[in-house]
Design an enzyme around this catalytic site. Structure first.
Site, PDB file in Angstrom:
ATOM      1  N   HIS A  93      12.515   8.821  30.701  1.00 17.05           N
ATOM      2  CA  HIS A  93      12.853   8.304  32.015  1.00 17.05           C
ATOM      3  C   HIS A  93      12.266   9.162  33.133  1.00 17.05           C
ATOM      4  O   HIS A  93      12.533   8.922  34.309  1.00 17.05           O
ATOM      5  CB  HIS A  93      14.370   8.199  32.170  1.00 17.05           C
TER       6      HIS A  93
ATOM      7  N   CYS B 260      14.177  -2.511  36.809  1.00 16.94           N
ATOM      8  CA  CYS B 260      14.925  -3.759  36.920  1.00 16.94           C
ATOM      9  C   CYS B 260      14.809  -4.546  35.615  1.00 16.94           C
ATOM     10  O   CYS B 260      13.804  -4.451  34.904  1.00 16.94           O
ATOM     11  CB  CYS B 260      14.394  -4.605  38.070  1.00 16.94           C
TER      12      CYS B 260
ATOM     13  N   LYS C   7      25.558   5.889  32.027  1.00 22.53           N
ATOM     14  CA  LYS C   7      25.985   4.560  32.428  1.00 22.53           C
ATOM     15  C   LYS C   7      27.120   4.622  33.458  1.00 22.53           C
ATOM     16  O   LYS C   7      27.996   5.474  33.388  1.00 22.53           O
ATOM     17  CB  LYS C   7      26.432   3.753  31.213  1.00 22.53           C
TER      18      LYS C   7
END
Length: 783
Positions: A719, A541, A127
């Site tokens: 991911h 997104c 993050k």
């Protein structure tokens, strides 16, 4: 270097950054088409150039100057930290084959570093400070050869110049770049990337010289690490690195004027260091921070000769805000320097493009909001006020004040029944029984094997699923038809898990568009957007929901889906909920009351849902909190209060169940070791975490901490499109078993499977189960 008496003045109004994905996610679609081979690199470049041109024109139309460096060049194909890494040649050795003779990588190579390929895992992801944006972590070691390997930032400035714009190039600053990096695999124990600062700075100097030669009057160096007290490096080392970096860059003979932006908090002890350097402009986040006070004489004298850029427009949230107060802060800033400019507090990367692009939002709610374009207009208004005076913008200031008053008194913003229920809470509402008693009850009730396997919740969202959801919204499907299609998908997912051999079953969440939005659509106090997309990472997104009023649950949300799933299998089924902290973190949350108060309202709604799941026979409930670490304040003084209310809200949601009901939680990219005590205090029976990209580094933190509850360090990085081999998963499991007692260990992917395709998902899950069975057999043979 441009003399300070003759340099180009800093623009009176600017922004730190702007959304880069496009209003209709044009960049996302083009990048994914490139990955799929549907378009080539030239076509992707053309789409990107078109987006950059549209952005420049839009920002100029909203009031930013075309020729004064007011418009920042913050475009990225994937991630700004990865951009900095490839610019300075910091490519890990495993990707050496992608590097050309001059150190450059092409677009295909750039994306390979981001996403991995074959046996080469991608860069780790985590993050970006306390936001929901993820950046890629550079890998730096003694072997890293820094050099100016990419001139893309120069070419984008030249592209704008040729179109009639003088923009402001932006790059992650050298100190933040190294502080956010990790030691490479080749680096010795104890190596700190910050130790390579002296080798990195000449590359930045060369880049600045190239930009100066191209005609750039200003360059923005982003240094948010300077405001953070959560960086592992010693603060004294960070400040010394900052002094060295900006002494060297500031003394460069050929360079543009330097603007250092340090968003997400106050600079505190870094401000005197920057003030003493030869940089020309400093951004101050006046939303998270405040006007500096108590300055020593030398710092005050230095600041009086700098441009101070007041970040008074919140770049991190979507409320219209108090423009009168913002203008007052800018006026106060004039007491420190006669040269003051106005800006957003952070990049507008964190907010959607345009509230006027939301036809379905209630008009009254819309009047309280400001997305990126509205925030740019606010900056332009305040800049006009700085030049022409308060009276020149009185109408705009009054309109913002009226919107604040209307919001405060609107129905639903404060609901007496919700507030009375929260006020009646007692300490008992936040506590469960002893863990050992719960573990015994759960082992008896669930009968799971050694190293139980499960997934995090979601399965791939196919085009058929998305089409059915769109058809339901458009009225082309009835509720009964939609239900039948979703139940058919759930049955397919359950049958697949049974066939593969997964021990704890999930329903795959086909009915959910997003793990937060789905709940927002079913809770009072929320609104959702149609086009409110923001970038989470790469091409991913999300559409954060808007939490505008008091929260409650009008009726059960997930119970029917979970009970239907349980009817299809004799294995335990996990009920799947999103936790209160994550719902707050991944929404735009009301700013008119403390976050802890809002979190408890959400927790009470989830507590009701969990009670209904338990009553319906669901024996395992997962309450995801991937954002627990994300919201941790960057300043240590604020962390204890945050951890108290965030942990408390999770416990409030989950503490109403019997001992035999197993509570899971999930954390992803959450730096487990940083908040280990908070995770322990959540008191979940099982915690699953991201671990595959970091090759199980986290298990050593778990071992040192003495963590005793169930733990599932991920063995499949979802991911990336890579399929982990049986051997790879086996090695990860063996590493985990070397640090964690087998009775505690669970086997699962890093995160949900929503964004993956079915072929790679099925192959990966088969390999996970095969590896688990092999490790089980090996462990049994040793007994």
């Amino acid at each position: 270097m441009t003399d300070t008496s003759t340099r180009t003045a800093f623009p009176v109004g600017t922004i730190i950054g702007y959304p880069r994905i496009g209003r209709r996610r044009e960049l996302k679609k083009a990048v994914e088409s490139f990955w799929a081979g549907s378009i080539d690199a030239d076509q992707l470049e053309a789409t990107a150039a078109s987006l950059r041109a549209e952005t420049r024109e839009r920002l100029a139309a909203l009031g930013l100057g075309r020729d004064d460096a007011a418009i920042p060049e913050t475009f990225s194909y994937y991630d700004q930290v990865l951009d900095a890494a490839v610019t300075v040649g910091a490519v890990p050795s495993r990707f050496a084959g992608l590097v050309g003779p001059n150190g450059a990588v092409d677009l295909a190579g750039y994306f390979t570093i981001a996403r991995g390929e074959g046996d080469n895992p991608p860069l780790e992801m985590t993050k970006w400070f306390d936001s929901n944006y993820h950046y890629l972590v550079p890998e730096i070691g003694p072997e890293t050869r820094f050099r100016l390997a990419s001139d893309r930032i120069v070419r984008q400035f030249e592209e704008a110049r040729d179109a009639g714009f003088v923009t402001r190039p932006v790059i992650v600053g050298p100190v933040t770049f190294l502080l956010l990096s990790k030691a490479s695999d080749e680096a010795p124990d104890g190596f700190r990337p910050l130790s390579r600062l002296a080798d990195l700075l000449p590359v930045y100097r060369e880049l600045l010289a190239r930009l100066a030669a191209a005609g750039a009057p200003w360059v923005q160096l982003d240094e948010p690490a300077l405001v953070s007290e959560s960086i592992e490096d010693e603060r004294a080392d960070v400040l010394e690195a900052t002094r060295r970096a900006y002494a060297e860059l500031g003394s460069a003979a050929e360079r543009p004027a330097l603007f250092v932006a340090a968003p997400y908090g106050s600079l505190d002890d870094a401000l005197p260091v920057l003030a003493a350097s030869r940089i020309e402009a400093i951004a101050l986040d006046l939303v998270r921070g405040s006007i500096p006070t108590g300055l020593d004489a030398a710092t005050a004298e230095a600041l009086a000769t700098r441009t101070l850029v007041g970040g008074v427009i919140d770049g991190h949230n979507i409320w219209r805000g108090d423009l009168e107060r913002a203008f007052g802060a800018l006026t106060e800033l004039l007491s420190l320097s006669p040269d003051v400019a106005v800006s957003t507090s952070t990049s507008l990367l964190h907010v959607p493009h345009d509230v006027d692009d939301e036809p379905d939002l209630d008009p009254r709610l819309k009047s309280w909001l400001a997305f990126a374009d509205q925030k740019v207009a606010q900056v332009a208004t305040l800049a006009r006020g700085l030049v022409d005076g308060h009276e020149a913008i009185q109408a705009e200031l009054s309109a913002a004040t009226a919107a604040l008053a209307d919001r405060a008194g609107a129905p639903g913003v404060r609901v007496p029944a919700v507030r009375e229920r929260e006020a009646a809470l007692t300490r008992a509402d936040f506590r469960r029984g002893h863990y050992e008693d719960r573990l015994a009850a759960q082992e008896a009730a669930l009968g799971l094997p050694f190293l139980p396997t499960t997934t995090i919740g979601s399965f791939p969202q196919t085009s058929d699923i998305r089409r059915a959801r769109a058809q339901l919204a458009a009225g082309a499907l009835t509720e009964a038809e939609y239900l039948a299609r979703m139940q058919a998908e759930i049955k397919r997912v359950v049958d697949l898990q049974e066939e593969i051999g997964i021990d704890v079953i999930v329903h795959g969440e086909p009915e959910r568009n997003d793990m937060v939005q789905y709940f927002a659509e079913n809770l009072d106090g929320f609104a959702v957007t149609k086009n409110g997309w923001v970038q989470s990472y790469g091409s991913r997104c999300t559409r954060p929901s808007i939490l505008w009023g008091d929260v409650s649950r009008p009726k059960p949300i997930t119970v029917d889906w979970s009970t239907y799933t349980q009817s299809l299998t004799s294995k335990p089924v996990k009920g799947m909920l999103t936790g209160p902290v994550t719902i707050l973190a991944w929404s735009f949350v009301r700013d008119d009351q403390p976050l802890g108060e809002t979190a408890r309202q959400v927790a009470l709604a989830l507590r009701d849902e969990i009670a209904d799941l338990e009553a319906a026979g669901i024996r395992v409930v997962q309450v995801d909190e991937p954002a627990l670490r994300e919201l941790l304040p960057l300043k240590r003084a604020a962390q204890a209060d945050y951890l108290e209310w965030s942990v408390g809200s999770f416990r409030l949601a989950t503490s109403g169940v019997a001992d035999a009901t197993q509570i899971h939680t999930h954390l992803c990219y959450s730096e487990f070791g940083v908040v280990i005590d908070a995770i322990r205090n959540l008191d979940a029976d099982v915690t699953s975490i991201e671990a595959a990209r970091s090759r199980m580094e986290v298990v050593h933190d778990i071992q040192r901490s003495g963590f005793e509850h169930g733990i599932g360090p991920g063995v499949y990085d979802i991911h990336s499109p890579r399929v982990p081999s049986v051997a790879e998963v086996t090695e990860l499991l063996q590493t985990a078993l070397g640090a964690i007692p087998g009775r505690q260990l669970w086997v699962n992917p890093d995160c949900g499977l929503k964004t993956r395709g079915y072929d790679e998902t099925v192959a990966s899950l088969r390999n996970i189960v095969e590896a688990t069975r092999g490790v089980r057999a090996s462990a049994a043979a040793r007994l």
